[in-house]
Design a protein around this motif. Structure first.
Motif, short mmCIF file in Angstrom:
data_model
loop_
_atom_site.label_atom_id
_atom_site.label_comp_id
_atom_site.label_asym_id
_atom_site.label_seq_id
_atom_site.Cartn_x
_atom_site.Cartn_y
_atom_site.Cartn_z
N VAL A 336 0.83 -1.21 0.00
CA VAL A 336 0.00 0.00 0.00
C VAL A 336 0.87 1.26 0.00
O VAL A 336 0.45 2.32 -0.48
CB VAL A 336 -0.95 0.00 1.22
N LYS A 337 2.10 1.16 0.49
CA LYS A 337 2.99 2.31 0.53
C LYS A 337 3.66 2.61 -0.81
O LYS A 337 4.35 3.61 -0.95
CB LYS A 337 4.08 2.08 1.60
N LYS A 341 0.50 0.91 -5.49
CA LYS A 341 -0.19 0.06 -4.51
C LYS A 341 -0.48 -1.33 -5.07
O LYS A 341 -1.56 -1.92 -4.85
CB LYS A 341 -1.49 0.74 -4.04
#
Length: 455
Positions: A336-337, A341
């Motif tokens: 997600v970072k 993503k």
């Protein structure tokens, strides 16, 4: 740098310092005051004896290097992970070597080397908080970091008087030409430096405990004690506190407690209760340590990276570059970072980082907590990646991947299970999930033994 200031001001507004005499500053008050020490973008020079000594020592070392006097210097170095324990132990012993011999016929020039680049130091917010508390110059200008060495370690190691290892059982390959003068470590003896003195391997929560105890033992035997700055004493307490969870975790030993008490008596917190001081330090440093949400994947991979060259019996590939990252987030949270993503982006960023540092095989050790049936559970993940573009070709990379893969799979105590998206992984990529307590200290020897046996 914003996250550190956000943290410090949050502490300032949410906590109230105890009312104690000005001559006995509360650890909390000192930590909170550090929030206003400098203006963003403008370095503020440190104050106090410890900062002045550190800055002057760094300058003297560089001046002597320019004058080809490297042989007069001892370099005290911790591990390349650069945590607070490793950094503090190196700084404390370098300070002791210099001051304990200054009035003798054989004074020792010693400097602490942080084996991390300067721009990676703030990836550990707890280090920045502790250094600010010790009134060091902002931007870490008082400290000698790996990227500030004026010469490659392979070359410099042949010229200096020698090295002292702290929180590190054996030198990295690039320092192999240096004489090992002393070793202080709280891990497993790897057989390096058999003639080193002192040579101490002892199970303690913090390596700083071992160094501080030796320092105080020698200090108290001197005809006249040298000045011990309170900033250094409080840095020592900070390192022991965070590694021992305020002297309360299972790793904490009697020596951690006894040495902390000896250090406290010499500090500005001497009249405070040891348990209160260590708990307070641990609370604030641990809060800072968790303040990592602002970091991207690349910084998470490099903030706690340990790697070295490993010899193999293979005539085609006698040396392999192996590295380990420790990341306090799950694989899913790390994805997600990334910019997109997506899973592919994690491996693209990882590949760019490992290519930058010329790594052949990398292991990312992730750990996080999840809640199940109302209870928190600790989960760990192992990410294995082998490259084929640095030292080894595709066939060799495939072979090396299989060897390490099987070594990990065959270690039944780990209880490895394929990650829930393992079927999406590419060539020479694997991610496992497990619930054992095995961290880097357990996984690294398994992988290193497999690499060293690969032919």
């Amino acid at each position: 740098m914003w996250p550190f200031y956000t943290l410090s001001f949050a502490l300032l507004t949410s906590l109230t310092a105890s009312a104690i005499p000005p001559t006995q500053p509360h650890p909390q008050a000192v930590f909170e005051a550090s929030a206003s020490q400098d203006i963003i973008g403008i370095a503020k020079e440190g104050v106090g004896h410890f900062s002045e000594w550190s800055r002057a020592t760094k300058k003297e070392f560089l001046v002597d290097w320019q004058a080809s006097k490297e042989s007069e210097w001892t370099i005290v170095q911790g591990n390349e992970g650069g945590d607070l324990d490793s950094m503090t132990a190196a700084l404390a012993w370098a300070y002791h070597l210099r001051h304990s011999t200054q009035n003798t016929s054989s004074p020792i020039k010693a400097i602490a080397l942080l084996q991390t680049p300067a721009d990676a130091l703030d990836l550990r917010p707890e280090n920045k908080l502790a250094l600010d508390n010790s009134k060091m110059t902002s931007g870490h200008e008082d400290l000698l970091t790996l990227d500030e060495l004026p010469e490659d370690p392979e070359t410099l190691s042949r010229k200096i008087r020698g090295i002292v290892l702290v929180d590190h059982a054996k030198p990295l390959r690039k320092w192999r030409n240096a004489k090992i003068l002393s070793i202080f470590d709280h891990h497993i003896d790897r057989g390096a430096g058999p003639e080193a003195k002192p040579r101490i391997f002892e199970k303690t929560a913090s390596c700083t405990t071992i160094v501080a105890r030796q320092m105080l033992d020698e200090l108290e035997k001197l005809p006249e004690e040298y000045h011990m700055p309170h900033e250094l004493l409080e840095l020592i307490l900070s390192a022991i506190a965070i590694d021992s969870s305020g002297l309360t975790n299972s790793a904490s030993t009697e020596e951690d407690v006894k040495t902390s008490a000896r250090v406290l008596k010499r500090s500005n917190w001497a009249k405070r209760d040891l348990e209160d001081v260590m708990e307070d330090l641990d609370d604030r440093l641990s809060d800072a340590k968790k303040d990592l949400d602002h970091l991207g994947l690349r910084d998470l991979l490099r903030r706690d990276w340990k790697g070295d060259l490993v010899d193999t019996p293979s005539p085609n590939t006698p040396t392999v570059s192996l590295g380990f990252a420790s990341v306090p987030y799950s694989m899913d949270a790390q994805i997600v970072k990334t910019e997109f993503k997506e899973l592919f982006d994690w491996f693209a960023i990882h590949a760019a980082w490992t290519a930058e540092i010329s790594v052949d095989i990398s292991i990312s050790l992730n750990k996080y907590k999840t809640r199940k049936n109302g209870e928190k559970k600790k989960i760990r993940e192992i990410v294995l990646v082998v490259r084929d573009d640095v030292r080894i070709g595709q066939a060799q990379a495939d072979s090396l991947f299989r060897v390490v893969y099987e070594a990990l799979e065959n270690e039944k105590s780990l209880g490895l299970q394929p990650w829930h998206r393992a079927h999406e992984l590419g060539r020479r990529q694997m991610v496992w999930r497990h619930e054992s307590d095995a961290g880097r200290k357990v996984i690294r020897p398994i992988v290193e033994d497999a690499v060293m046996a690969w032919d």
